[in-house]
Design an enzyme around this catalytic site. Structure first.
Site, PDB file in Angstrom:
ATOM      1  N   THR A 151      61.565  47.153  36.217  1.00 31.10           N
ATOM      2  CA  THR A 151      62.033  48.169  35.268  1.00 31.10           C
ATOM      3  C   THR A 151      63.546  48.111  35.115  1.00 31.10           C
ATOM      4  O   THR A 151      64.264  47.914  36.103  1.00 31.10           O
ATOM      5  CB  THR A 151      61.703  49.569  35.826  1.00 31.10           C
ATOM      6  OG1 THR A 151      60.311  49.640  36.024  1.00 31.10           O
ATOM      7  CG2 THR A 151      62.186  50.682  34.923  1.00 31.10           C
ATOM      8  N   ASP A 182      55.824  54.581  37.706  1.00 32.91           N
ATOM      9  CA  ASP A 182      56.775  55.664  38.010  1.00 32.91           C
ATOM     10  C   ASP A 182      57.804  55.878  36.901  1.00 32.91           C
ATOM     11  O   ASP A 182      58.404  56.958  36.807  1.00 32.91           O
ATOM     12  CB  ASP A 182      57.546  55.325  39.292  1.00 32.91           C
ATOM     13  CG  ASP A 182      58.325  54.023  39.105  1.00 32.91           C
ATOM     14  OD1 ASP A 182      57.673  52.969  38.891  1.00 32.91           O
ATOM     15  OD2 ASP A 182      59.567  54.054  39.096  1.00 32.91           O
ATOM     16  N   GLY A 203      60.336  48.900  40.902  1.00 37.05           N
ATOM     17  CA  GLY A 203      59.435  48.418  41.944  1.00 37.05           C
ATOM     18  C   GLY A 203      58.021  48.860  41.663  1.00 37.05           C
ATOM     19  O   GLY A 203      57.668  49.196  40.523  1.00 37.05           O
ATOM     20  N   GLY A 205      55.294  51.014  41.005  1.00 37.59           N
ATOM     21  CA  GLY A 205      55.210  52.411  40.593  1.00 37.59           C
ATOM     22  C   GLY A 205      54.217  53.224  41.397  1.00 37.59           C
ATOM     23  O   GLY A 205      54.450  54.393  41.710  1.00 37.59           O
TER      24      GLY A 205
HETATM   25  N1  GLY Z   1      58.194  50.522  38.284  1.00 37.76           N
HETATM   26  C1  GLY Z   1      57.499  50.203  37.121  1.00 37.76           C
HETATM   27  C2  GLY Z   1      56.044  50.222  37.212  1.00 37.76           C
HETATM   28  O1  GLY Z   1      55.478  50.214  38.300  1.00 37.76           O
HETATM   29  O2  GLY Z   1      55.410  50.246  36.187  1.00 37.76           O
END
Ligand code: GLY
Length: 300
Positions: A151, A182, A203, A205
């Site tokens: 992300t 997340d 990371g 989520g």
């Molecule tokens: N951190 C982004 C996701 O897990 O979608």
């Protein structure tokens, strides 16, 4: 007078330069962040954000994004949005809505179309090819289909003291349609309070949202910790707790900046991030855990 920006991953380098140039000319934290995240979303070679992002298990690029204003706590988010060129613009626009400020799936896409945001097919030839190759590899072995959750998360501070935070991602490669990480969740993917500072996550989520780590870092900064101490405390204690109770912790990395432009980062894997402020041109760093509750940070 101070200003600054911090963002996850090397891919945000060019965007942060654009954002910082805007802040240098007394632009707002909000516009600087939007410019910087759009630059990442628009770059087809980045396979985890926006145009060129890797698709879900049905070959569709579903994106999540959020925008938070640290002065007013206004918050807008989209999850599972498709065919929109810049999800961060949609999230920012939604942050001005009193109701319906977090939209998902077809409703989010319909809203973006209705309001007049640029719509486009987000699946590039290269991403479609990666999808076909992954399908083939999965048919041939027991390979885990899931990866690619880098992300872009960003915190921006302008010289009036305004602060905003934003995230944008295409989420896990080969995710189930409808899976949300997340990134669009306040407290997990991002959180900002202009009287304190902001934080963002990248990371896995599914694990990040178990710890509400962005909120936890801002809470610790409010309690008096420096951004670095707050990141170390939140990330490494949660990593240990999750490993103890759940048996494992996915990869995750958090960045933070306070309202005087000081910053911090903590991570349970090797991680790159970029920072620029009133005293420093945009600089690329790597970070990794020192395995004693701290973080080793090196300028590149
Ligand atoms: N951190 C982004 C996701 O897990 O979608």
């Amino acid at each position: 007078m101070t200003y600054g920006m911090i963002a996850t991953w090397e891919m945000a380098y060019d965007g942060l330069q654009k954002g910082l140039a805007h802040l240098k000319n007394s632009g707002t934290a909000a516009d600087a962040l939007e410019k910087a995240i759009c630059a990442v979303e628009d770059e087809p070679t980045f396979q985890s954000v926006g145009y060129g992002g890797l698709p879900n298990a049905q070959g569709v690029v579903e994106m999540d994004s959020a925008y938070m204003d640290g002065n007013t706590f206004q918050l807008g988010a989209v999850a599972g949005i498709t065919d929109v060129k810049n999800p961060i613009k949609v999230a920012r626009k939604l942050s001005h809505e009193k109701f319906n400020s977090f939209l998902v799936g077809a409703g989010a896409t319909a809203y973006a179309k209705e309001v007049g945001f640029t719509m486009t097919e987000m699946l590039t030839e290269k991403a479609a090819q990666a999808y076909q190759e992954r399908l083939k590899a999965m048919a041939e072995s027991n390979l885990s289909p899931y990866d690619g959750h880098d992300t872009v998360g960003m915190v921006s501070l302008d010289d009036t003291g305004s602060m905003v935070a934003g995230t944008s991602t295409s989420g896990l490669f080969m995710k189930r349609p409808g899976r949300v990480g997340d990134s669009p969740l306040a407290g997990s993917g991002l959180y900002v309070d202009a009287e304190v500072g902001g934080a963002c996550a990248t990371g896995l989520g599914e694990d990040l949202m178990k710890g509400c780590l962005s909120y936890e870092i801002v809470r610790l900064m409010k309690a008096g910790l420096t951004p670095q101490a707050a990141c170390d405390e939140a990330v490494y204690s949660f990593d240990a707790e999750l490993t103890k109770r759940y048996g494992k912790a996915g990869a995750f990395s958090l960045i933070a900046m306070n309202n005087t432009g000081d910053w911090g980062v903590a991570t349970n894997v090797e991680f790159t991030f970029v920072v620029g402020n009133v005293n420093q041109e945009v600089t690329l760093y790597t970070a990794r855990p020192d395995n004693q509750g701290g973080t080793i940070i090196q300028a590149q």
